[in-house]
Design a protein around this motif. Structure first.
Motif, short mmCIF file in Angstrom:
data_model
loop_
_atom_site.label_atom_id
_atom_site.label_comp_id
_atom_site.label_asym_id
_atom_site.label_seq_id
_atom_site.Cartn_x
_atom_site.Cartn_y
_atom_site.Cartn_z
N UNK A 180 45.25 25.73 43.19
CA UNK A 180 43.96 25.04 42.88
C UNK A 180 43.16 25.92 41.92
N UNK A 181 43.52 27.01 41.58
CA UNK A 181 42.50 27.94 40.53
C UNK A 181 41.46 28.71 41.24
N UNK A 182 41.86 29.30 42.80
CA UNK A 182 40.92 29.85 43.44
C UNK A 182 41.19 31.13 43.08
N UNK A 183 40.09 31.82 42.95
CA UNK A 183 40.28 33.39 42.66
C UNK A 183 39.67 34.27 43.66
N UNK A 184 40.80 35.27 44.18
CA UNK A 184 40.68 36.38 44.90
C UNK A 184 40.81 37.62 44.47
N UNK A 185 39.99 38.70 44.28
CA UNK A 185 39.93 39.82 43.79
C UNK A 185 40.09 41.12 44.80
N UNK A 186 41.09 41.95 44.50
CA UNK A 186 41.18 43.25 45.04
C UNK A 186 42.56 43.20 46.22
N UNK A 187 43.03 44.19 46.36
CA UNK A 187 44.17 44.28 47.42
C UNK A 187 43.41 43.98 48.75
N UNK A 188 42.29 44.07 49.14
CA UNK A 188 41.61 43.86 50.38
C UNK A 188 41.65 42.35 50.51
N UNK A 189 41.67 41.65 49.61
CA UNK A 189 41.63 40.03 49.73
C UNK A 189 43.25 39.50 49.52
#
Lengths: 199, 199
Positions: A180-189
């Motif tokens: 859906x194009x949602x962004x998550x940033x970082x190994x923690x996510x």
């Protein structure tokens, strides 16, 4: 059809290494698939006014990052973290080969081997010989793979993939993008990104 | 004697809000104590060459941060995240009062109330009236507390606390420091920081 999470990574990124070493296991446990998306942070950082890694520009952050990586590698049972002499690594050649690997069975094994060479052995992944050795160990012909990787169309493909990353709002690595194009940033996510596909 | 974790925070920091709303519960569950350490990120950012928040300087990062906070507040059962009009908040007055609160029973309740006013109600915590109202609701005399907070010695104390943060290698908030001087950065490291005291 399994749901698919895009995993955007740059070989120069220490936190991308952490994700590369665990994303398959985490995705499999949730019956999800991962698409590996190599790209270059350099051009994106340049547009933010950074000529090199933020870990170089901001020394306190760089010192902390190394300590953080050492702790996380220890806690996760990875080999002791080693920072190569050359940081950030020039990851363009490895990334071009990575694109060729996307269509091949040896791709993921190559990505993990490059990250391990870099951050557990401290090798310079801009060195042709390191990459040739990794390919040989995966029973691939380095001459043939290099030829494909250095083809003008493949170079353009990496540029387009990097442009796409920027259009999607990526500003660091690793990053995860859902269908859906949602962004998550970082190994923690990583866990949150995967779980967002199944809830 | 229980072990003690230092929790360094700036009221202007969105991720410090996340930590403020859960650190006591997490510490109590491990039979550990927390010392709240208000400080100012502004002078530390200024030495990194930043005149404002990195979330303003790097818009892609700022856009993502708001989305990330909304997701995390939802997942943790916090009220919907609201970004105040004035960002970053001018947190110096609230921080001066916070120092007075350190020696008082109302301190932690004040910190949480300030963070909630800012990030769940979207209020400007640089506004005297907001802070006076919070103090009154905690049965404190705003006139008396403001007088102490604005005393030259207390102003100097905040400056020294910020200098100490920088000497300890802090470059962002929230940060956690163990009795042995080990640094952990970010709300994502809260559990790891606490667990490091008991293992």
């Amino acid at each position: 059809m399994k749901d698919v999470l895009e995993f955007w990574f740059d070989f120069a990124s220490t936190y991308s290494y952490l994700t590369a070493m665990r994303i398959e296991e985490k995705a499999n446990a949730r019956d999800l698939c991962v698409v590996w998306k190599p790209f270059l942070l350099g051009p994106i950082f340049a547009k933010q006014g950074w000529s090199t890694s933020p870990f170089i520009i901001y020394p306190a952050k760089g010192t902390y990052m190394v300590h953080d990586l050492k702790r996380l590698c220890r806690d996760r049972g990875l080999p002791p973290f080693r920072l190569p002499d050359q940081i950030p690594a020039h990851s363009v050649l490895a990334s071009r080969i990575a694109l060729i690997g996307l269509d091949e069975t040896w791709g993921v094994a190559f990505y993990k081997a490059v990250f391990e060479a870099e951050f557990s052995q401290g090798l310079d992944i801009a060195d042709d010989n390191i990459l040739r050795t990794i390919l040989s160990e995966l029973a691939q012909d380095p001459v043939y793979v290099f030829e494909q990787a250095l083809d003008i169309k493949n170079k353009q493909r990496l540029k387009e993939q990097t442009d796409q990353a920027e259009r999607q709002g990526l500003f660091g690595a690793p990053s995860f993008v859902t269908p859906g194009g949602e962004l998550f940033w970082g190994d923690d996510r990583l866990e949150q990104a995967l779980d967002s596909l199944i809830t």
